[in-house]
Design a protein around this motif. Structure first.
Motif, PDB file in Angstrom:
ATOM      1  N   ILE A 275      -1.416   8.071   1.106  1.00 38.66           N
ATOM      2  CA  ILE A 275      -1.965   6.738   1.351  1.00 38.66           C
ATOM      3  C   ILE A 275      -3.472   6.782   1.516  1.00 38.66           C
ATOM      4  O   ILE A 275      -4.189   5.930   0.994  1.00 38.66           O
ATOM      5  CB  ILE A 275      -1.281   6.080   2.563  1.00 38.66           C
ATOM      6  CG1 ILE A 275       0.148   5.685   2.194  1.00 38.66           C
ATOM      7  CG2 ILE A 275      -2.062   4.857   3.054  1.00 38.66           C
ATOM      8  CD1 ILE A 275       0.967   5.125   3.327  1.00 38.66           C
ATOM      9  N   GLU A 276      -3.985   7.790   2.197  1.00 42.08           N
ATOM     10  CA  GLU A 276      -5.432   7.843   2.446  1.00 42.08           C
ATOM     11  C   GLU A 276      -6.243   7.923   1.157  1.00 42.08           C
ATOM     12  O   GLU A 276      -7.408   7.519   1.125  1.00 42.08           O
ATOM     13  CB  GLU A 276      -5.808   8.975   3.408  1.00 42.08           C
ATOM     14  CG  GLU A 276      -5.456  10.357   2.930  1.00 42.08           C
ATOM     15  CD  GLU A 276      -4.115  10.872   3.417  1.00 42.08           C
ATOM     16  OE1 GLU A 276      -3.913  12.091   3.390  1.00 42.08           O
ATOM     17  OE2 GLU A 276      -3.247  10.056   3.801  1.00 42.08           O
TER      18      GLU A 276
ATOM     19  N   LEU B 181      -5.990   6.080  -1.314  1.00 43.96           N
ATOM     20  CA  LEU B 181      -6.279   4.719  -1.758  1.00 43.96           C
ATOM     21  C   LEU B 181      -7.490   4.127  -1.041  1.00 43.96           C
ATOM     22  O   LEU B 181      -8.041   3.131  -1.469  1.00 43.96           O
ATOM     23  CB  LEU B 181      -5.059   3.815  -1.542  1.00 43.96           C
ATOM     24  CG  LEU B 181      -3.794   4.204  -2.311  1.00 43.96           C
ATOM     25  CD1 LEU B 181      -2.648   3.275  -1.941  1.00 43.96           C
ATOM     26  CD2 LEU B 181      -4.039   4.202  -3.804  1.00 43.96           C
TER      27      LEU B 181
ATOM     28  N   ALA C 118       1.041   4.007  -3.103  1.00 49.29           N
ATOM     29  CA  ALA C 118       0.790   5.435  -2.908  1.00 49.29           C
ATOM     30  C   ALA C 118       1.961   6.262  -3.439  1.00 49.29           C
ATOM     31  O   ALA C 118       1.764   7.259  -4.142  1.00 49.29           O
ATOM     32  CB  ALA C 118       0.541   5.736  -1.428  1.00 49.29           C
ATOM     33  N   GLU C 119       3.170   5.824  -3.139  1.00 50.18           N
ATOM     34  CA  GLU C 119       4.352   6.546  -3.615  1.00 50.18           C
ATOM     35  C   GLU C 119       4.447   6.499  -5.138  1.00 50.18           C
ATOM     36  O   GLU C 119       4.670   7.511  -5.789  1.00 50.18           O
ATOM     37  CB  GLU C 119       5.611   5.953  -2.990  1.00 50.18           C
ATOM     38  CG  GLU C 119       6.866   6.713  -3.364  1.00 50.18           C
ATOM     39  CD  GLU C 119       8.114   6.148  -2.687  1.00 50.18           C
ATOM     40  OE1 GLU C 119       9.196   6.317  -3.263  1.00 50.18           O
ATOM     41  OE2 GLU C 119       8.002   5.555  -1.608  1.00 50.18           O
TER      42      GLU C 119
ATOM     43  N   ILE D  43       0.843  -1.203   0.000  1.00 56.37           N
ATOM     44  CA  ILE D  43       0.000   0.000   0.000  1.00 56.37           C
ATOM     45  C   ILE D  43       0.875   1.248   0.000  1.00 56.37           C
ATOM     46  O   ILE D  43       0.646   2.185  -0.762  1.00 56.37           O
ATOM     47  CB  ILE D  43      -0.980  -0.007   1.186  1.00 56.37           C
ATOM     48  CG1 ILE D  43      -2.034  -1.097   0.985  1.00 56.37           C
ATOM     49  CG2 ILE D  43      -1.643   1.364   1.357  1.00 56.37           C
ATOM     50  CD1 ILE D  43      -2.925  -1.343   2.180  1.00 56.37           C
ATOM     51  N   SER D  44       1.909   1.250   0.818  1.00 51.82           N
ATOM     52  CA  SER D  44       2.830   2.388   0.863  1.00 51.82           C
ATOM     53  C   SER D  44       3.524   2.579  -0.487  1.00 51.82           C
ATOM     54  O   SER D  44       3.619   3.701  -1.000  1.00 51.82           O
ATOM     55  CB  SER D  44       3.868   2.163   1.961  1.00 51.82           C
ATOM     56  OG  SER D  44       4.820   3.187   1.974  1.00 51.82           O
TER      57      SER D  44
END
Length: 130
Positions: A74-75, A77, A67-68, A63-64
């Motif tokens: 991240i939020e 997503l 997002a990157e 997830i991290s």
């Protein structure tokens, strides 16, 4: 006595499916193929497809990385379709905030310092126009 079966903790949750759907939407908005994004993440395109469809659970590390790679917080997503994201404590509208995220994403794709400098110079010129 009725026993309700418990969900297998290793099975994807509804939130895994929400994140997968958002990953796919963001990937397509950025005109990235599934192979290109998978390469950035260091995973197979088949695994990324399983994340996007909600067939597999997503780890915190994935997830991290997503997002990157997609240039979003991240939020972003975890936004459920049809619901507005949580308001931030700044004055940017949602549309402006999304454009800002896209700008960060594209600046992050610069392959060299010279290219990044050119991109920033262009943005400076555009920002000074009325």
């Amino acid at each position: 006595m009725s026993i309700t079966p418990k969900r297998n903790p290793r099975s994807p949750s509804d939130m895994d499916r929400v994140v997968g759907k958002n990953v796919r939407r963001l990937r397509l908005e950025r005109k990235l193929t599934i192979v290109e994004l998978a390469e950035v993440l260091g995973i197979s395109h088949q695994q990324l497809q399983k994340y996007e469809t909600g067939a597999n659970r997503l780890s915190a590390g994935i997830i991290s990385g997503l997002a990157e790679a997609l240039g979003v917080p991240i939020e972003a997503l975890f936004i459920i379709s049809g619901k507005k994201p949580v308001k931030r404590n700044d004055s940017r509208s949602g549309n402006l905030d999304e454009l800002h995220q896209q700008g960060v994403y594209w600046l992050g794709r610069a392959k060299s310092e010279a290219t990044l400098k050119q991109m920033v110079d262009i943005l400076k010129v555009l920002a000074t126009k009325p």
